[in-house]
Each structure stands twice: as C-alpha cells, then as structure tokens.
Design an enzyme around this catalytic site. Structure first.
Site, short mmCIF file in Angstrom:
data_model
loop_
_atom_site.label_atom_id
_atom_site.label_comp_id
_atom_site.label_asym_id
_atom_site.label_seq_id
_atom_site.Cartn_x
_atom_site.Cartn_y
_atom_site.Cartn_z
N ARG A 28 29.32 35.35 35.21
CA ARG A 28 30.15 34.21 34.80
C ARG A 28 31.04 33.75 35.95
O ARG A 28 30.87 32.68 36.51
CB ARG A 28 30.97 34.60 33.56
CG ARG A 28 31.64 33.43 32.85
CD ARG A 28 32.91 32.96 33.49
NE ARG A 28 33.89 34.03 33.66
CZ ARG A 28 35.00 33.91 34.37
NH1 ARG A 28 35.27 32.76 34.99
NH2 ARG A 28 35.84 34.92 34.50
N ASP A 29 31.98 34.59 36.36
CA ASP A 29 32.93 34.16 37.40
C ASP A 29 32.19 33.92 38.71
O ASP A 29 32.51 33.00 39.47
CB ASP A 29 34.02 35.23 37.59
CG ASP A 29 35.33 34.66 38.10
OD1 ASP A 29 35.30 33.56 38.67
OD2 ASP A 29 36.37 35.32 37.95
N HIS A 79 42.37 41.52 37.27
CA HIS A 79 41.23 40.68 37.68
C HIS A 79 41.57 40.13 39.07
O HIS A 79 42.30 39.15 39.19
CB HIS A 79 41.08 39.58 36.63
CG HIS A 79 40.04 38.54 36.90
ND1 HIS A 79 38.87 38.47 36.16
CD2 HIS A 79 39.98 37.51 37.76
CE1 HIS A 79 38.15 37.43 36.58
NE2 HIS A 79 38.81 36.83 37.55
N HIS A 128 40.68 38.51 42.73
CA HIS A 128 39.79 37.84 43.68
C HIS A 128 40.15 38.37 45.06
O HIS A 128 41.28 38.82 45.30
CB HIS A 128 39.91 36.32 43.55
CG HIS A 128 39.21 35.79 42.34
ND1 HIS A 128 37.98 35.19 42.39
CD2 HIS A 128 39.54 35.82 41.02
CE1 HIS A 128 37.58 34.86 41.17
NE2 HIS A 128 38.52 35.23 40.31
N ASN A 171 35.35 37.48 43.30
CA ASN A 171 36.08 38.62 42.74
C ASN A 171 35.91 39.82 43.67
O ASN A 171 34.96 39.89 44.44
CB ASN A 171 35.47 39.02 41.39
CG ASN A 171 35.57 37.92 40.37
OD1 ASN A 171 34.70 37.06 40.29
ND2 ASN A 171 36.63 37.94 39.61
N CYS A 220 36.42 30.01 41.64
CA CYS A 220 36.65 29.12 40.51
C CYS A 220 36.50 27.69 41.00
O CYS A 220 37.10 27.32 42.01
CB CYS A 220 38.03 29.35 39.93
SG CYS A 220 38.39 28.23 38.56
P1 HMG Z 1 38.68 17.70 28.13
O1 HMG Z 1 37.92 16.72 28.96
O2 HMG Z 1 40.16 17.66 28.20
O3 HMG Z 1 38.36 17.69 26.59
O4 HMG Z 1 38.15 19.16 28.51
P2 HMG Z 1 37.46 16.87 25.66
O5 HMG Z 1 37.71 17.41 24.29
O6 HMG Z 1 37.66 15.39 25.91
O7 HMG Z 1 35.97 17.26 26.08
C1 HMG Z 1 35.31 16.76 27.23
C2 HMG Z 1 33.82 16.87 27.01
O8 HMG Z 1 33.46 18.22 26.86
C3 HMG Z 1 33.35 16.17 25.72
O9 HMG Z 1 32.02 15.75 25.96
C4 HMG Z 1 33.33 17.30 24.73
O10 HMG Z 1 32.45 17.09 23.68
C5 HMG Z 1 32.86 18.44 25.60
P3 HMG Z 1 31.65 14.22 26.35
O11 HMG Z 1 32.12 13.43 25.18
O12 HMG Z 1 32.43 13.92 27.60
O13 HMG Z 1 30.19 14.27 26.54
N1 HMG Z 1 33.29 19.77 25.14
C6 HMG Z 1 32.45 20.81 25.05
N2 HMG Z 1 31.13 20.92 25.27
C7 HMG Z 1 30.57 22.13 25.07
N3 HMG Z 1 31.30 23.23 24.70
C8 HMG Z 1 32.60 23.14 24.47
C9 HMG Z 1 33.24 21.90 24.64
N4 HMG Z 1 34.51 21.48 24.50
C10 HMG Z 1 34.52 20.17 24.81
N5 HMG Z 1 33.29 24.22 24.10
C11 HMG Z 1 37.86 21.52 28.21
C12 HMG Z 1 38.77 20.32 28.00
C13 HMG Z 1 38.66 22.75 27.91
C14 HMG Z 1 36.65 21.41 27.28
C15 HMG Z 1 37.37 21.50 29.69
O14 HMG Z 1 38.50 21.41 30.50
C16 HMG Z 1 36.59 22.72 30.06
O15 HMG Z 1 35.47 22.92 29.60
N6 HMG Z 1 37.14 23.57 30.96
C17 HMG Z 1 36.49 24.79 31.36
C18 HMG Z 1 36.94 25.20 32.71
C19 HMG Z 1 36.28 26.49 33.15
O16 HMG Z 1 35.33 26.98 32.57
N7 HMG Z 1 36.81 27.05 34.26
C20 HMG Z 1 36.32 28.22 34.86
C21 HMG Z 1 36.64 29.46 34.07
S1 HMG Z 1 38.33 30.00 34.23
C22 HMG Z 1 38.35 31.04 35.61
O17 HMG Z 1 37.40 31.07 36.36
C23 HMG Z 1 39.52 31.94 35.81
C24 HMG Z 1 39.24 33.41 35.41
O18 HMG Z 1 38.14 33.93 36.15
C25 HMG Z 1 40.48 34.28 35.64
C26 HMG Z 1 41.07 34.11 37.04
O19 HMG Z 1 40.37 34.33 38.03
O20 HMG Z 1 42.25 33.75 37.07
C27 HMG Z 1 38.87 33.51 33.91
MG MG Z 2 38.31 34.74 38.11
#
Ligand code: HMG
Ligand code: MG
Length: 303
Positions: A17-18, A209, A211, A251, A242
């Site tokens: 995933r990450d 966690h 990086h 990571n 990310c």
């Molecule tokens: P948004 O644009 O504010 O919200 O996104 P929205 O409700 O307008 O949705 C946008 C589009 O996404 C729409 O589709 C929704 O239907 C769809 P469109 O009409 O444009 O075709 N949608 C979805 N589709 C599938 N599954 C869903 C879903 N939800 C909405 N669940 C949202 C807000 C949260 C959805 C967006 O910002 C998002 O998906 N963000 C994810 C970011 C992400 O995955 N980042 C990486 C992981 S975090 C990380 O790496 C850190 C970590 O490792 C820890 C660390 O290192 O610190 C965990």
């Molecule tokens: Mg991370």
C-alpha cells in the site's frame, strides 16, 4: 509484560500500500498479489493490501478489489486496507476485508492535501465510519500523519498529536500508527513524542510508522523500542512514499528492521530471506532498484 512478551515485536507490512501507491510505473495486479502472498508466507501477520480511496486521487490503488480477490487468504492473518469514508467501508466490506485503517494528520496542511478536509472534519467523518465498522464487525486501525513535521506547515508539536490519538482510540481503534510521513524525525523527536503520547495511551496500542528520507528509520525504531514500543510499520524493500508529500521517500525497510531486531534478540515471526526474496521479485515490475540496505547486502544462497 512478561519477558517473552516484551521481546515480541509486531511488524505490519505496508509495502503493497504505502510502497506501491507512489510508484510511477503501473505494477500489474498479479505482481501485487504475488508480493502480498509471499510476504504472508514469510511471516507477515498484519499486512496492508491497498486503499479504498478515490481512484482519481491515488490511481495506483484502483485495483485494490482485484488484489483482494486474487489473494490466497490465510487464517490468522489480518489483511488491512485504508479507508477514508463510508464509501470506502462499503468497498472494504464487499471484499471481506478484516480491518480498515482510518487516516488523518496532526497538521492542517497535510490533512487538506491528502484528504481534502480539516482534521476536525476528518475525525467527525471517521466517527460515522467507526460506528458502522463496529456494528459490522470490522476492526479499526488509526493513522496520524505528519507527527514530527508537515511538508506544508513545518514542525508539529507533540501536543497536536496527543488529542488525535486519544480520539482514534476512543472510536475503537485497536492501535494507532504515528506516521513520520516525510521521514525527518530523529531519536530526539521520537523521545519527545512518545513521552507525551504514552501519558494517554498504553505502549501496546501505539505503532510507529517511519519513512526513511533522512536515513534515520532504523535509529528511530531503536529509540522507540527503548520507550517500550513493540509495534512498527515497515515496507519490504523500502518501497514507499506519499503522493501528497513529495519530499518523502519510502518507509523504513522491513529487511533493515528485521536485521536490527533479529540481532537484538527480538522475535518477529518473519523470515528475513522470505521478505528479501519477495521484495526482489516485486522489483522486477519496478523502474528502479530497491533501497533497502539489508536487502542489497544480502546474498541469496539459493540464487
Ligand atoms: P474529495 O475530492 O474531497 O471528495 O476527496 P469527494 O467526495 O468529492 O470525492 C471525489 C471523488 O472520489 C468522487 O468521484 C467520489 O465519488 C470519489 P468523481 O465524482 O470525481 O468521479 N470517492 C471515492 N471513490 C472510491 N472510493 C472511495 C471514494 N470516496 C470518494 N472511498 C477523498 C476526498 C478522501 C475521497 C480523497 O481525498 C481521497 O481519496 N484521498 C486519499 C488520499 C490517499 O490515499 N493518500 C495516501 C494514503 S495516506 C499516507 O500515505 C500516509 C500514511 O502512510 C501514514 C504516514 O506516512 O504518515 C498512512
Ligand atoms: Mg506512510
């Protein structure tokens, strides 16, 4: 905790995933499935499979349903996925996901860039997801990003992290993972943060966690061990980063952490060779070599 319990360390494997969320090349679904199955065979007991997020935001995770469908699921292994909202929970339930990870941040800039919400909005939305997950029997993990610094807002104070940890635990998270998203932390940061967090949460509910951007990952694991932490996230091969924190690299590598823990006498249940081989096999789908120092140093007796 008993002495034997104290020497047991749980590593959650996050490479699929990450790691893969940030790769430029499209890694074939079959290669992801083989990677995850191989990591489970090598001892992973909690493993991130992917994310049920917007495929427009993170295209590399769009095939998470297909990855789940192709896995050879093993009893006793917790297969996790990141979920940002109720829609994500529905997708997770549809594939029989054991546990979901809700993710927010300790800084507003990253919360906005990553999930397009304020921290308060994200926690309010999570409360609904958590309530439904509870009634549907899906276990809940929490993530707090940018616990040391934010690529948009600068340094993070421990006092900003503590109430979010408390809130995620109160929602029912069985553990909360504290993310050094951009990999700038040092053992001094780890000590400061854990001194604050461990006042409100037991060590066995806290995961670190790291990086490895500045090469401090293994040193930070050591510092956290000295504070009683026995849970870490790591990614095979050192994959990762990310898409919303461009200054971050991968990571801390699972192999690098295993090399440290194995020699300190901790028990992880992982087989180093199995992890290293899984990462090497995955690397044939990538456009760059693995970064794990231990993986590079290791000579495979079977090769
Ligand atoms: P948004 O644009 O504010 O919200 O996104 P929205 O409700 O307008 O949705 C946008 C589009 O996404 C729409 O589709 C929704 O239907 C769809 P469109 O009409 O444009 O075709 N949608 C979805 N589709 C599938 N599954 C869903 C879903 N939800 C909405 N669940 C949202 C807000 C949260 C959805 C967006 O910002 C998002 O998906 N963000 C994810 C970011 C992400 O995955 N980042 C990486 C992981 S975090 C990380 O790496 C850190 C970590 O490792 C820890 C660390 O290192 O610190 C965990
Ligand atoms: Mg991370």
């Amino acid at each position: 905790m008993s002495e034997s319990g104290d020497m047991a360390v749980a590593i959650t494997e996050v490479g699929a995933r990450d790691g893969l969320q940030n790769e430029k090349v499209v890694v074939p679904t079959a290669a992801k499935i083989a990677f995850i199955d191989a990591l489970v065979a090598a001892g992973a007991r909690q493993i991130e499979v992917g994310s049920f997020v917007s495929p427009r935001w993170v295209p590399a995770m769009a095939d998470t349903e297909a990855v789940f469908a192709g896995l050879t699921r093993r009893a006793g292994v917790r297969y996790l996925a990141l979920v940002p909202n109720l829609r994500g929970l529905d997708r997770a339930r549809a594939v029989g996901c054991d546990a979901i990870a809700l993710f927010t941040a300790a800084s507003e800039g990253f919360a906005r860039a990553n999930i397009n919400q304020t921290i308060a909005q994200s926690l309010a939305a999570f409360a609904d997801v958590a309530a439904r997950a509870r009634t549907e029997g899906v276990a809940l993990r929490g993530y707090v990003s940018t616990v040391f610094a934010c690529p948009y807002d600068g340094p993070t104070r421990p006092e900003a992290v503590v109430p979010i940890v408390e809130e995620l635990l109160a929602m029912g998270a069985y553990e909360v993972s504290l993310g050094d998203t951009i990999g700038v932390g040092t053992p001094a940061h780890v000590a400061r943060l854990l001194e604050a967090v461990l006042k409100v949460a037991p060590a066995d509910r806290i995961v670190m966690h790291f990086h490895d951007t500045w090469g401090m990952g293994v040193a930070n694991v050591m510092a956290a061990l000295e504070h009683g932490i026995r849970r870490f996230d790591a990614s095979a091969g050192g994959l990762g980063g990310c898409p919303f924190a461009k200054v971050a690299t991968g990571n801390v590598a699972t192999e690098d952490v295993l090399y440290l823990l194995d020699h300190l006498g901790y028990r992880t249940g992982y087989d180093f060779a199995g992890v290293a081989r899984a990462a090497r096999a995955l690397a044939t789908s990538l456009d760059h070599p693995l970064v794990s120092r231990a993986n590079k140093a290791w000579r495979d007796p079977l090769a």
